[in-house]
Motif scaffolding. Structure first.
Motif, PDB file in Angstrom:
ATOM      1  N   LEU A 249       0.840  -1.163  -0.011  1.00  0.00           N
ATOM      2  CA  LEU A 249       0.020  -0.039   0.133  1.00  0.00           C
ATOM      3  C   LEU A 249       0.916   1.174   0.030  1.00  0.00           C
ATOM      4  O   LEU A 249       0.615   2.214  -0.743  1.00  0.00           O
ATOM      5  N   GLN A 250       1.846   1.257   0.811  1.00  0.00           N
ATOM      6  CA  GLN A 250       2.947   2.475   0.808  1.00  0.00           C
ATOM      7  C   GLN A 250       3.664   2.584  -0.373  1.00  0.00           C
ATOM      8  O   GLN A 250       3.716   3.530  -0.810  1.00  0.00           O
ATOM      9  N   GLN A 251       4.077   1.485  -1.068  1.00  0.00           N
ATOM     10  CA  GLN A 251       4.671   1.636  -2.206  1.00  0.00           C
ATOM     11  C   GLN A 251       3.603   2.181  -3.591  1.00  0.00           C
ATOM     12  O   GLN A 251       4.101   2.970  -4.139  1.00  0.00           O
ATOM     13  N   ASP A 252       2.445   1.650  -3.599  1.00  0.00           N
ATOM     14  CA  ASP A 252       1.458   2.077  -4.528  1.00  0.00           C
ATOM     15  C   ASP A 252       1.219   3.709  -4.213  1.00  0.00           C
ATOM     16  O   ASP A 252       1.183   4.417  -5.274  1.00  0.00           O
ATOM     17  N   LYS A 253       1.115   4.270  -3.030  1.00  0.00           N
ATOM     18  CA  LYS A 253       1.190   5.567  -2.960  1.00  0.00           C
ATOM     19  C   LYS A 253       2.188   6.496  -3.260  1.00  0.00           C
ATOM     20  O   LYS A 253       2.086   7.413  -3.969  1.00  0.00           O
TER      21      LYS A 253
END
Length: 283
Positions: A249-253
């Motif tokens: 999720l943090q990589q996608d953001k």
């Protein structure tokens, strides 16, 4: 008639049955053994004792040097001053010295070294030129830890695999983590758990593959803390991640920020924070 024996008389004549004189003192078994022990037996016994001394105590088989192969200079010094010194100063069966090549318990020494320093494998060979040859196979490093003005390799289990003597020769593919608490470490000590190791290595691999962020290093406020700061080369801000939250999720953001070129629009001077919810925070 022998001094220690007298004969008993009977009404039929003299008996041939010997009886002991109560005033006679029997010789000890030690004296009897000495008397009957042959000259050849004494020569053999003395020869065995001389051979044992020559094998176990004489300088002919004394360990005078230890060669450690496959370890960094700092790790080799630690091994030499610790397990090797203790083993050679010890004895076997209380009297036999382990500084002798014939008596040194190399299996026990190898096991101690491997467990103490969290190594992949340790083998020890005896070179009868008065030397032990210790071959070290270190575990594959996963990242680099910086604290107390020194760099260290951490292995897959998050344990200190050894000090890095020259950081310029270390592979630049390993993420470098700064310990902001600046706590001292020792070889073999576990610094990070495997979940943190996996988070760091996965994030680092993704950023390197993406290629749009030039990694300088990472930092952790404490070893147990969840905030991870990514320091980017030639920019004034850091990127905040939360090790306890979902990495994907943090990589996608962060990927959305890069795809939409939001960094140029927001012009952050302190941080980009991808830790909270589904939003990205800039300052």
């Amino acid at each position: 008639m022998p001094s220690g024996i007298r004969y008993r008389r009977s009404f039929r004549g003299q008996s041939t049955e010997p009886t002991h004189n109560p005033m006679f003192t029997r010789r000890s078994w030690q004296a009897a053994a000495i008397q009957h022990f042959s000259l050849i037996g004494w020569i053999v016994l003395i020869g065995i004792l001389l051979l044992a001394y020559w094998l176990f105590y004489s300088p002919a088989f004394q360990i005078t040097s230890v060669q450690i192969v496959g370890a960094s200079p700092s790790l080799a010094l630690d091994i030499q001053a610790g397990p090797v010194h203790n083993q050679l100063a010890a004895t076997r069966l209380f009297i036999f010295p382990q500084y002798s090549l014939m008596l040194c318990d190399t299996q026990a020494l190898a096991k101690t070294i491997q467990q103490t320093y969290s190594l992949d494998a340790v083998s020890i060979d005896k070179d009868f030129a008065h030397r032990l040859i210790i071959t070290i196979d270190e575990k594959d490093p996963e990242l680099i830890w910086y604290t107390q003005d020194h760099y260290y390799y951490l292995d897959q289990q998050g344990s200190v695999a050894g000090m890095i003597d020259d950081i310029t020769k270390a592979p630049d593919t390993f993420p470098q983590i700064i310990d902001e608490a600046n706590e001292p470490v020792t070889t073999g000590q576990t610094i990070l758990d495997t979940d943190r190791i996996a988070f760091l290595t996965s994030l680092n691999a993704w950023i390197r593959d993406d290629g749009r962020i030039n990694i300088f290093n990472y930092s952790l406020p404490t070893r147990q803390g969840t905030q991870l700061s990514l320091h980017v080369s030639d920019v004034p801000y850091v990127v905040y991640f939360d090790i306890s939250r979902d990495l994907q999720l943090q990589q996608d953001k962060l990927k959305r920020v890069l795809d939409e070129n939001m960094i140029s629009e927001k012009n952050p001077t302190e941080y980009i924070d991808v830790r909270i919810g589904d939003r990205v925070y800039f300052k």
